[in-house]
Structure formats: C-alpha cells, structure tokens
Design a protein around this motif. Sequence first.
Motif, PDB file in Angstrom:
ATOM      1  N   LEU A 104      19.962 -33.369  19.244  1.00  0.00           N
ATOM      2  CA  LEU A 104      18.919 -34.028  18.364  1.00  0.00           C
ATOM      3  C   LEU A 104      19.512 -35.043  17.594  1.00  0.00           C
ATOM      4  O   LEU A 104      20.696 -35.067  16.983  1.00  0.00           O
ATOM      5  CB  LEU A 104      18.617 -32.900  17.299  1.00  0.00           C
ATOM      6  N   LYS A 105      18.571 -36.047  16.959  1.00  0.00           N
ATOM      7  CA  LYS A 105      18.974 -37.010  15.753  1.00  0.00           C
ATOM      8  C   LYS A 105      18.962 -36.183  14.453  1.00  0.00           C
ATOM      9  O   LYS A 105      18.308 -35.233  14.278  1.00  0.00           O
ATOM     10  CB  LYS A 105      18.318 -37.997  16.081  1.00  0.00           C
ATOM     11  N   SER A 144      35.224 -23.551   5.194  1.00  0.00           N
ATOM     12  CA  SER A 144      35.101 -24.868   5.981  1.00  0.00           C
ATOM     13  C   SER A 144      33.823 -25.107   6.549  1.00  0.00           C
ATOM     14  O   SER A 144      33.647 -26.397   7.091  1.00  0.00           O
ATOM     15  CB  SER A 144      36.176 -24.944   7.062  1.00  0.00           C
ATOM     16  N   LEU A 145      32.723 -24.165   6.451  1.00  0.00           N
ATOM     17  CA  LEU A 145      31.526 -24.292   7.363  1.00  0.00           C
ATOM     18  C   LEU A 145      30.623 -25.090   5.894  1.00  0.00           C
ATOM     19  O   LEU A 145      30.151 -24.465   4.962  1.00  0.00           O
ATOM     20  CB  LEU A 145      30.808 -23.068   7.440  1.00  0.00           C
ATOM     21  N   LYS A 146      30.445 -26.394   6.270  1.00  0.00           N
ATOM     22  CA  LYS A 146      29.602 -27.164   5.238  1.00  0.00           C
ATOM     23  C   LYS A 146      28.278 -27.027   5.518  1.00  0.00           C
ATOM     24  O   LYS A 146      27.313 -27.234   4.575  1.00  0.00           O
ATOM     25  CB  LYS A 146      30.144 -28.447   5.293  1.00  0.00           C
ATOM     26  N   ILE A 147      27.625 -26.818   6.915  1.00  0.00           N
ATOM     27  CA  ILE A 147      26.191 -26.816   7.308  1.00  0.00           C
ATOM     28  C   ILE A 147      26.119 -25.532   7.855  1.00  0.00           C
ATOM     29  O   ILE A 147      26.573 -25.067   8.938  1.00  0.00           O
ATOM     30  CB  ILE A 147      25.851 -27.862   8.148  1.00  0.00           C
ATOM     31  N   ASN A 148      25.334 -24.596   7.237  1.00  0.00           N
ATOM     32  CA  ASN A 148      24.989 -23.404   7.732  1.00  0.00           C
ATOM     33  C   ASN A 148      23.492 -23.599   8.435  1.00  0.00           C
ATOM     34  O   ASN A 148      22.522 -23.706   7.936  1.00  0.00           O
ATOM     35  CB  ASN A 148      24.827 -22.357   6.358  1.00  0.00           C
ATOM     36  N   ASN A 171      24.572 -37.317   9.643  1.00  0.00           N
ATOM     37  CA  ASN A 171      25.003 -37.325  11.137  1.00  0.00           C
ATOM     38  C   ASN A 171      26.189 -36.382  11.162  1.00  0.00           C
ATOM     39  O   ASN A 171      27.198 -36.199  10.183  1.00  0.00           O
ATOM     40  CB  ASN A 171      25.347 -38.640  11.465  1.00  0.00           C
ATOM     41  N   ILE A 172      26.370 -35.372  12.168  1.00  0.00           N
ATOM     42  CA  ILE A 172      27.556 -34.171  12.236  1.00  0.00           C
ATOM     43  C   ILE A 172      28.273 -34.552  13.427  1.00  0.00           C
ATOM     44  O   ILE A 172      27.860 -35.135  14.450  1.00  0.00           O
ATOM     45  CB  ILE A 172      26.748 -32.922  12.211  1.00  0.00           C
ATOM     46  N   LYS A 173      29.474 -34.289  13.255  1.00  0.00           N
ATOM     47  CA  LYS A 173      30.467 -34.319  14.342  1.00  0.00           C
ATOM     48  C   LYS A 173      30.734 -32.840  14.880  1.00  0.00           C
ATOM     49  O   LYS A 173      30.838 -31.916  13.940  1.00  0.00           O
ATOM     50  CB  LYS A 173      31.854 -34.736  13.802  1.00  0.00           C
ATOM     51  N   GLY A 174      30.661 -32.802  16.102  1.00  0.00           N
ATOM     52  CA  GLY A 174      30.913 -31.520  16.904  1.00  0.00           C
ATOM     53  C   GLY A 174      29.667 -30.761  16.818  1.00  0.00           C
ATOM     54  O   GLY A 174      28.510 -31.411  17.073  1.00  0.00           O
ATOM     55  N   LEU A 194      23.493 -26.967  18.170  1.00  0.00           N
ATOM     56  CA  LEU A 194      23.126 -28.269  17.660  1.00  0.00           C
ATOM     57  C   LEU A 194      24.178 -29.249  17.517  1.00  0.00           C
ATOM     58  O   LEU A 194      25.021 -29.141  17.243  1.00  0.00           O
ATOM     59  CB  LEU A 194      22.244 -28.240  16.440  1.00  0.00           C
ATOM     60  N   GLN A 195      23.713 -30.475  18.080  1.00  0.00           N
ATOM     61  CA  GLN A 195      24.819 -31.706  17.975  1.00  0.00           C
ATOM     62  C   GLN A 195      23.921 -32.766  18.165  1.00  0.00           C
ATOM     63  O   GLN A 195      22.850 -32.958  18.915  1.00  0.00           O
ATOM     64  CB  GLN A 195      25.781 -31.401  19.339  1.00  0.00           C
ATOM     65  N   ASN A 196      24.496 -33.995  17.506  1.00  0.00           N
ATOM     66  CA  ASN A 196      23.855 -35.194  17.387  1.00  0.00           C
ATOM     67  C   ASN A 196      24.497 -36.092  18.644  1.00  0.00           C
ATOM     68  O   ASN A 196      23.726 -37.026  19.136  1.00  0.00           O
ATOM     69  CB  ASN A 196      24.432 -36.029  16.117  1.00  0.00           C
ATOM     70  N   ASP A 197      25.639 -35.765  19.401  1.00  0.00           N
ATOM     71  CA  ASP A 197      26.149 -36.311  20.538  1.00  0.00           C
ATOM     72  C   ASP A 197      26.993 -35.330  21.196  1.00  0.00           C
ATOM     73  O   ASP A 197      27.307 -34.306  20.769  1.00  0.00           O
ATOM     74  CB  ASP A 197      26.946 -37.483  20.153  1.00  0.00           C
TER      75      ASP A 197
END
Length: 377
Positions: free
Chosen positions: A53-54, A102-106, A137-140, A177-180
């Motif tokens: 997803l974007k 280290s979890l910034k987005i739950n 935008n997230i990595k991983g 979920l991932q952006n790429d």
Amino acid sequence: MKNKKIILVSLVSLSVLINATHTVHADSANFSVTPKIGENQVGQNLGYFNLLLKPKQTQNVEFTLNNNSNQTIKVKTTFGTAFTSQSGNVGYTPDLVEPDPSLKINLKDYVKLPQTLTIKPKSTTTVTARVTMPDENIKGVIAGGFNFEDASTSESTQKSSGVSITNRYRYVIGLVLQNDTVKVDPTLNLGKVGPDQVNGRNVITANLTNSAPAYLMQMNTDAVVTKYNDSSIKYTYNNVAMEMAPNSNFNLAIPVSIPGALNGKTSEPLKPGKYHLKMTVYGGKDDKGKYQTMVNDQVTKYDYKWVFDKDFVITGAKASSLNAKDATINHKPKIDWLLIVGFAAIILLLLIIIFLLFKRRKKDEEENEESVENKKD
C-alpha cells in the motif's frame, strides 16, 4: 479450573519476504475463518494478508466466517501487533506484552474491525476490516494479526473430580503492510543479562532485541554461561528453530535448574559470583548464505550471524532469594560432618579432662587417708 485452547490458523510465523507460514487446524472448533486475498497481495497462497500500500492508502480486507455447529455462536474479534514470545516464537495476541521502544508505528492503531459477531447455526457471514497505511513512508514491514475467538462458553463437567473445563478456540490470521518490497535486514542486539526464574525454576535470562522493521526467521541460537574461577559451573542453551517479530524483544531463558521432569534428581543451587555469557545467533536460512554451521550433522548456511559476549554478576542476596523459591532444589540442610567431628572431639576432650580430674581427686583422697592412718600409728 479453566483450560483455554488456542487454535492458530494460517499464521504463526512470517519471513521478511513472506515465504513461511505454519497452519494448525482443529476439527472440534465451532467455526472456521478464511481470508479473502486481494489483488495487491505480495505473494500468493499464503493464507494471510501481505499488502503493498501507498502512504495514507486505505483498503478493506474481508474474511468469511462459517459456523459449523448447530447452535448460534458469538465470535469476538480483536487485532494484535506482532511480538516475540518468551519461547522465541512470533505471537499476535492483543496486549500480551509491552511494545518494544523501537516500534515507532503500532499497526493496531491503523486497523478497525467489528468487536463481536453473532453467527446463526450452519451459516456463513462476511467480516470486513478497514486498514489504513500510515501517513509517512515506511521502510520494511509493520505486522500484526486478526484474532477471532469463540466467545460462546462450552463447558463439560467431570463429575468425578468436580472440575469445570471451558474450551475456547481462536483463529489468528496475519496482516503485513509495506510500501515496497525492498528487503530490510533484521538487527539483533543483546541487552540485560542476569538471574531470574521461569515456571519456578532458576534461569539466566538474556534480553534479545530485533530493532529493525523486519522478521528474523530460522534463528539458530547457541548460548553458554560460565562462572569465573569455577570451571565446574556451566549452563548451556541451543535452539535451531526460533524467530522474532519486527521491532520486538524477549528474554531468552538459559536453564540453571532441571527444566523438565526431575526423576528423583534435584537441581544445584545458584551460586553468587561473576559470570560470562557467550552467545552465537544465526538467522535466515539460505543456500547461498555467507555464514554456515552444523545443524543435525549437516552443514547449514545462513544470511546473518551475531556473536555476543557479556559479563554479569549474581549477588549473594539474589542467589539466596531465587534458590529459596526454586522447588527443584533440595532445601534440607546438609550435614556438616566437619562440624560434627569438631563437636565430638571437644566432647571427648572434656570427658578425658573430667576423667583425669576425677582420677586425680580420688588419688588425693587416698593419699590423705594414708596420711591420717600414719599419724594415728
């Protein structure tokens, strides 16, 4: 006494490329859950959602729930962020552990779904959950799992023992979920090491943290704890089938006491002093991996390898406290034969002295009697 049976369907573990999943089926479950996989799925026939997803993009994901029983059932739905359990496995039970710093987005903050469903006997219903990608935008990857639990109570009473047993079944279906699809490597770090207890048995715990937004799969962990100035004390641990969720941590437990059945044996008490931990961890099996080791007498290659060395101290107070609560340790006081021999020697010496004094006194009395007789003569 209640015994909760957890049924994990279509998901236990995921890799960073989403190429591994474990499936467990239960014939006695009252219902079943099947995910409806969409077109933007990364990978096929996985049994869980891995969505590309974007940022800010929203998507509905659907599940088909089938009531297999002849009674109306209620199903409780929740969502849990991926974490690593104390046994070194990925879990998705909601709010079971505190999120790693280290979890910034739950991910649970970005998923909405109905809380309770009522399904009529022998019928099917569709459940829709709304998933929204974070703004940035997230990595991983960010990951979690949909939990579907039978909220109906099914009790069977054992009259002989008077025990009431409640069986509840839970299906867990994962969401990634991932952006790429750019690969992100896991990052493993060793934190606090020290003595503790698990299930009433002494252990040495070593906190491991995967601080990257990536799964660490096929972990092969080997740990050795030794005591300075005492080569007889050595604690070991090895597990070739561990895994860690993205941005998670857990306490690896290295046994000190006997972990299983005692079979008439007892554990040695934990001793205070200075100790050293050496740990080697491999991760990500890969036939082309640059690291290799022996697993079940076969050469096995991995993409990742970490080696940790750390000293730690066990205080006398901590050792005594843990030993007192460890049921596998023989708490009967040991016989101090040296002390007993010492007391016996002292008693014997006192008896000899008393005997000599008595003999001397008797001799003096005899001499006095002879002296009196001589004077009379």
